[in-house]
Motif scaffolding. Structure first.
Motif, PDB file in Angstrom:
ATOM      1  N   THR A 112       0.830  -1.192   0.000  1.00  0.00           N
ATOM      2  CA  THR A 112       0.000   0.000   0.000  1.00  0.00           C
ATOM      3  C   THR A 112       0.873   1.254   0.000  1.00  0.00           C
ATOM      4  N   TYR A 139      -5.479  -4.246   8.437  1.00  0.00           N
ATOM      5  CA  TYR A 139      -6.699  -3.824   7.757  1.00  0.00           C
ATOM      6  C   TYR A 139      -7.926  -4.278   8.540  1.00  0.00           C
ATOM      7  N   SER A 170     -10.501  -5.578   7.360  1.00  0.00           N
ATOM      8  CA  SER A 170     -10.958  -6.866   6.829  1.00  0.00           C
ATOM      9  C   SER A 170     -10.283  -8.054   7.518  1.00  0.00           C
ATOM     10  N   PHE A 190     -16.831  -8.604   6.680  1.00  0.00           N
ATOM     11  CA  PHE A 190     -16.400  -7.299   6.166  1.00  0.00           C
ATOM     12  C   PHE A 190     -16.660  -7.236   4.675  1.00  0.00           C
ATOM     13  N   LEU A 208     -16.150  -4.733   1.303  1.00  0.00           N
ATOM     14  CA  LEU A 208     -15.536  -3.542   0.729  1.00  0.00           C
ATOM     15  C   LEU A 208     -16.291  -3.169  -0.533  1.00  0.00           C
ATOM     16  N   THR A 220     -13.085   0.058  -4.735  1.00  0.00           N
ATOM     17  CA  THR A 220     -12.544   0.811  -3.594  1.00  0.00           C
ATOM     18  C   THR A 220     -11.329   0.091  -3.039  1.00  0.00           C
ATOM     19  N   GLU A 221     -10.254   0.813  -2.834  1.00  0.00           N
ATOM     20  CA  GLU A 221      -9.053   0.216  -2.242  1.00  0.00           C
ATOM     21  C   GLU A 221      -9.111   0.347  -0.730  1.00  0.00           C
ATOM     22  N   GLU A 222      -8.918  -0.752  -0.036  1.00  0.00           N
ATOM     23  CA  GLU A 222      -8.928  -0.712   1.424  1.00  0.00           C
ATOM     24  C   GLU A 222      -7.610  -0.152   1.941  1.00  0.00           C
TER      25      GLU A 222
END
Length: 251
Positions: A2, A189, A191, A197, A199, A203-205
């Motif tokens: 990330t 994260y 998740s 969870f 998402l 969408t990027e977590e």
């Protein structure tokens, strides 16, 4: 991995006064926010530092020690030369008591675990390694504060004060700090810890914390009268939110 570089910035509006948790005739103790350097950096962007902010408020103030840029927490500044000397002697004699809190990868039962391993700084000056031949003496004591499903909140007591000491010593325990890839710490994260969870599409977590999850929680030393004083820096918003999420989803 990330990309977090866009998030590692200090608050746009930040004043030295709002950081103060204690002030007397000799010392100012602040709660340093993350992403602000203790001393001016040798960079072109001229990012603000704690030292610069303090100098705008006081003529002769000096930092008694430093915290890494990403590390938050209690930082002591001396308002005069006598106060600075008093702290310098205590740091040299290892009489200053510091308590850090860290969120680490994995579940660990640490009960007064001492890591006594020497440290040397890499040639580029950006990181350290364990070096039993030429490294400088370093010791940290660790306690588990609370265990979660996949992570642990740890109390850390550095006896010495080497660069990145806590971070590399936790790596030696196979308990690297989350969001610390330099020393093997994985990102954390929602998740990973929250059941069911979901998402949103496209969408990027993002990680729950966008910096090394290390906070200088308490510091204790003798003031000029010889009395022991102790100060606590509350968790900043990002660290508090991380611990809150871990508590919420730890069942």
């Amino acid at each position: 991995m990330t990309e977090l570089s866009n998030y590692k910035k200090p608050p746009k509006t930040l004043t030295f006064r709002e950081l103060i948790i204690h002030e007397d005739d000799n010392y100012v103790i602040i709660s340093k926010p993350p992403f602000v350097s203790s001393l001016p950096e040798r960079t072109k962007d001229k990012a603000i530092s704690i030292q610069q902010m303090a100098k705008e408020e006081y003529d002769d103030i000096q930092l008694c020690h430093r915290l890494d840029k990403e590390t938050s927490g209690a930082l002591v500044l001396a308002k005069n030369s006598e106060a600075y000397r008093n702290m310098a002697i205590q740091f040299e004699d290892r009489q200053v008591k510091k308590e850090y809190h860290a969120v680490v990868n994995g579940v660990h039962d640490l009960d007064s675990i001492s890591v006594f391993l020497p440290i040397s700084v890499l040639k580029d000056g950006t990181a350290v390694r364990i070096d039993k031949t030429a490294g400088k003496l370093a010791e940290t004591i660790f306690f588990t504060e609370k265990s979660f499903q996949k992570h642990t909140l740890v109390r850390c007591y550095p006896i010495t004060g080497r660069m990145h000491q806590i971070r590399v010593h936790l790596q030696c325990l196979n308990a690297p700090i989350v969001c610390d890839p330099t020393y093997g710490g994985d990102f954390i994260y929602l998740s990973q810890i929250k059941r069911k969870f979901n998402l949103k599409m496209d969408t990027e977590e993002l990680p729950l914390i966008k910096r090394v999850a290390l906070h200088a929680h308490k510091i204790a030393f003798r003031d000029l009268t010889g009395s022991v004083v102790e100060f606590t820096a509350p968790y900043p918003k990002d660290f508090e939110a991380l611990v809150k999420q871990l508590n919420k989803h730890s069942s």
